[in-house]
Design a protein around this motif. Sequence first.
Motif, mmCIF file in Angstrom:
data_model
loop_
_atom_site.group_PDB
_atom_site.id
_atom_site.type_symbol
_atom_site.label_atom_id
_atom_site.label_comp_id
_atom_site.label_asym_id
_atom_site.label_seq_id
_atom_site.Cartn_x
_atom_site.Cartn_y
_atom_site.Cartn_z
ATOM 1 N N ALA A 157 0.808 -1.222 0.000
ATOM 2 C CA ALA A 157 0.000 0.000 0.000
ATOM 3 C C ALA A 157 0.840 1.270 0.000
ATOM 4 C CB ALA A 157 -0.988 0.021 1.165
ATOM 5 N N HIS A 158 2.124 1.152 -0.304
ATOM 6 C CA HIS A 158 3.006 2.323 -0.426
ATOM 7 C C HIS A 158 3.793 2.183 -1.736
ATOM 8 C CE1 HIS A 158 5.168 5.823 0.470
ATOM 9 N NE2 HIS A 158 5.403 5.654 1.752
ATOM 10 N N ASP A 194 -3.763 -2.396 -1.376
ATOM 11 C CA ASP A 194 -4.730 -1.416 -0.906
ATOM 12 C C ASP A 194 -6.112 -2.059 -0.832
ATOM 13 O OD1 ASP A 194 -6.680 0.846 -0.932
ATOM 14 O OD2 ASP A 194 -4.867 2.056 -1.137
ATOM 15 N N SER A 195 -6.832 -1.764 0.231
ATOM 16 C CA SER A 195 -8.150 -2.381 0.428
ATOM 17 C C SER A 195 -9.114 -2.039 -0.695
ATOM 18 C CB SER A 195 -8.738 -1.933 1.766
ATOM 19 O OG SER A 195 -7.900 -2.300 2.833
ATOM 20 N N ASN A 196 -8.903 -0.910 -1.352
ATOM 21 C CA ASN A 196 -9.795 -0.476 -2.433
ATOM 22 C C ASN A 196 -9.187 -0.709 -3.811
ATOM 23 O OD1 ASN A 196 -11.802 0.577 -0.617
ATOM 24 N ND2 ASN A 196 -10.427 2.307 -0.240
ATOM 25 N N ARG A 689 -1.462 1.942 5.930
ATOM 26 C CA ARG A 689 -0.798 0.674 6.209
ATOM 27 C C ARG A 689 -1.184 0.129 7.581
ATOM 28 N NH1 ARG A 689 3.984 -0.990 3.757
ATOM 29 N NH2 ARG A 689 5.194 -0.985 5.695
ATOM 30 N N GLN A 690 -1.457 1.021 8.531
ATOM 31 C CA GLN A 690 -1.930 0.578 9.842
ATOM 32 C C GLN A 690 -3.285 -0.109 9.722
ATOM 33 O OE1 GLN A 690 -0.107 0.875 12.853
ATOM 34 N NE2 GLN A 690 1.441 1.362 11.308
ATOM 35 N N ILE A 691 -4.144 0.474 8.907
ATOM 36 C CA ILE A 691 -5.480 -0.119 8.703
ATOM 37 C C ILE A 691 -5.354 -1.487 8.050
ATOM 38 C CG2 ILE A 691 -7.656 0.135 7.454
ATOM 39 C CD1 ILE A 691 -7.299 3.188 7.773
ATOM 40 N N ASN A 696 -5.450 -8.047 10.220
ATOM 41 C CA ASN A 696 -5.062 -9.348 10.780
ATOM 42 C C ASN A 696 -5.765 -9.618 12.102
ATOM 43 O OD1 ASN A 696 -3.306 -10.125 8.733
ATOM 44 N ND2 ASN A 696 -1.592 -8.998 9.614
ATOM 45 N N ARG A 697 -6.207 -8.549 12.765
ATOM 46 C CA ARG A 697 -6.800 -8.721 14.095
ATOM 47 C C ARG A 697 -8.282 -9.069 14.000
ATOM 48 N NH1 ARG A 697 -3.349 -4.241 14.846
ATOM 49 N NH2 ARG A 697 -5.016 -2.757 14.551
#
Length: 697
Positions: A157-158, A194-196, A689-691, A696-697
């Motif tokens: 995502a970067h 990326d989630s999107n 990136r934190q999101i 995983n949680r």
Amino acid sequence: MKRRNMNSYQEKRPTLDDKIEGCLVGAAAGARIGFARVVEPERFKAGKPAEMFKVDLRAITKYKPTPNAISIRDTLPLIDVGVRAFLESGGRVTPEQFAELFRNDEGIAYPAFWWDGLHTVQEILREGMNPRISGLGTYPNGLMCAAMPAVGIFHCAHPDYAYLDGVELASVAQTRIGADWAGLCAAAIAAAFDSNATGERIVETVMKIAFQHNKDLFYELDYSLGRAKCADENAFLNAWHHTGGAMSAARENTWIAHNPLNYILPALRRYDKAPYKMMALLVVPPTPMYVCTVSAAIGGAIAGAMHGSKAFPQSWVKLATPAARPWFKLAEVVNRRIRKEAQVIRVTEKLAELPAIGKSLLREKVRGCILAGAIGNAMGSPVEGMMYQAIDKKYPKGITTILDPSRLESEDDNQMAMLLVETYIAREGAPVMARHFGKTWQDKLNRDHFFVFCMGRAYDLIRREWDPRITGHWSVVTGSTVMCMEPVGIYHIGDPEYAAIDAKAISYMYQRGLDMVAATMLAATVAEAFKPEATVESVCDAALAAAPREKMLTFDKRPFKSCRDYIEKCLEIAGKYTDVLAARKELYQKCLLYHMIDPLELWGFSLAMFKIAKGDVRQAAIGGTNIARDSDTIAGRAAMLSGILRGASNVPREWASMFSKESLDKIDRNAERLADLVVKCKLPVLKKRQIIGGENR
């Protein structure tokens, strides 16, 4: 053969670990299937366009290469060496670390004729060539793109950072254009996390990065995408089948696994939700030579990063997992880095929130860094090159103020630092590499103001279209990067590791050797000094942590085992004194090096003055000035670190008032813009990136 969700894949959103596993499984499956198409081409033939999706995409069942007559092999060793580099590093990988594995990798050394370009690099690395220039004269070859899945995964995502590091690592074995192919492949994989992410968005990201860095490559890819932009699927398939997927065939000028993105991007844009169809397009048509061994691996990696391994037929997962399983530990490395970035976010946000003299503490520290560095540089300038005994004779009470205010705006240290600040501002929050700094030089630098043996020569080479990544490798070591590398530390607030890695890469634009080493230490200390809880001791510890322990490679013999040994000695001496002037005699006796612009000496003296001054700007500048030698840089570095630690308010007002209003306004404006870019442009990427990591949680 059983196929699961061949035409489209939509299930519960996978976690980051799922995506990492999927990316690696997809890469391995693509490598095996692409190789099968080269070895068993008859099995992959499709008489009609629609038949491309009916071909049985599986690996080789029986393959016995003819000894001493082998042409090609699968790209698994390249995927593997990329992953192992990150596993062994435990974090971000440098070209030196990557080359250490690459030079002796037995899988890459496999005697396949069309891999001889890679074998050549293995040989010249073993001969001792620097890994940052070992790929400089090679022929463009897309095989190195296959080493990029790990780069894209680490920078998930970067994509901007994936491109940057992809170029740096691929350059170990590739010339500029081939390294750009690889960097863009890494960016595409990173964007897929990326989630999107959609195929269209990934293509847009890759094209944006290509346009920023290599317009010729952008237009090549745009040509391929334009030819493949058919509203009707049948028309698209007919064109793809007719050209063998080589939508840019008219423009290709190399034929050994050439640019795989010409195949991947058009297929991805149309079949991003149908991994089987996308893979079929990458391997079934008779692509020129061996490009499918790479394009299938990268295409599989992108699909896996988007959807996880559940998007693939079970037969692919079964095929790829034995090779990919050892790579799954890469998820631990990525998650550890994301946790580190959470700390960076907290540090930066805390600085941005804490008030200081009507501004945030972040702006106060950034302004203190730039202002104090410029003032110290100007204060030490008039006595540059002298010995401290000569200063004492001429100025019995020592120099305690700025002798020549005209130097406040003319010194090369300050000018170079401001050019690097402006480079970061121009990047609008994206990371900086040597090529960006080189562009700033081309646009703004006056060659006549800079020393011919380092900056002047590098400038000449850059103007002659040399890659700025390597133009410093032949410079005379003069301290010219350590005098200005603090903007890298500002960008990497609270992250000394990344600051050191980027500083090293940027420094090679016009320096090498001890100059580059000192610059990496400086950038690391700047990143540390920005922490709200930073102390003089923690800043000095950051310098030691970044100092190499290996034997120094210099033309002369030195009484120190390593750079770390030398810095330890300087700090040990500094620890005995509370008066910056009193320490000079012992530092001269025990730490004086070959010449007054030796970068290790000026950096060691800078740290010593900073430590004795306890981070006070006035005392640091006085100490750095009166120790003489390269006094402008020593005073600038010591004062600069103090300006970060204590903020701009610690800069003596009577000194700051000597600046013109125009110069002060420029410092204020650049400090504010740089601080804003870190908070408003850099942090959102880290938070994304934190999101993703939180999935995983």
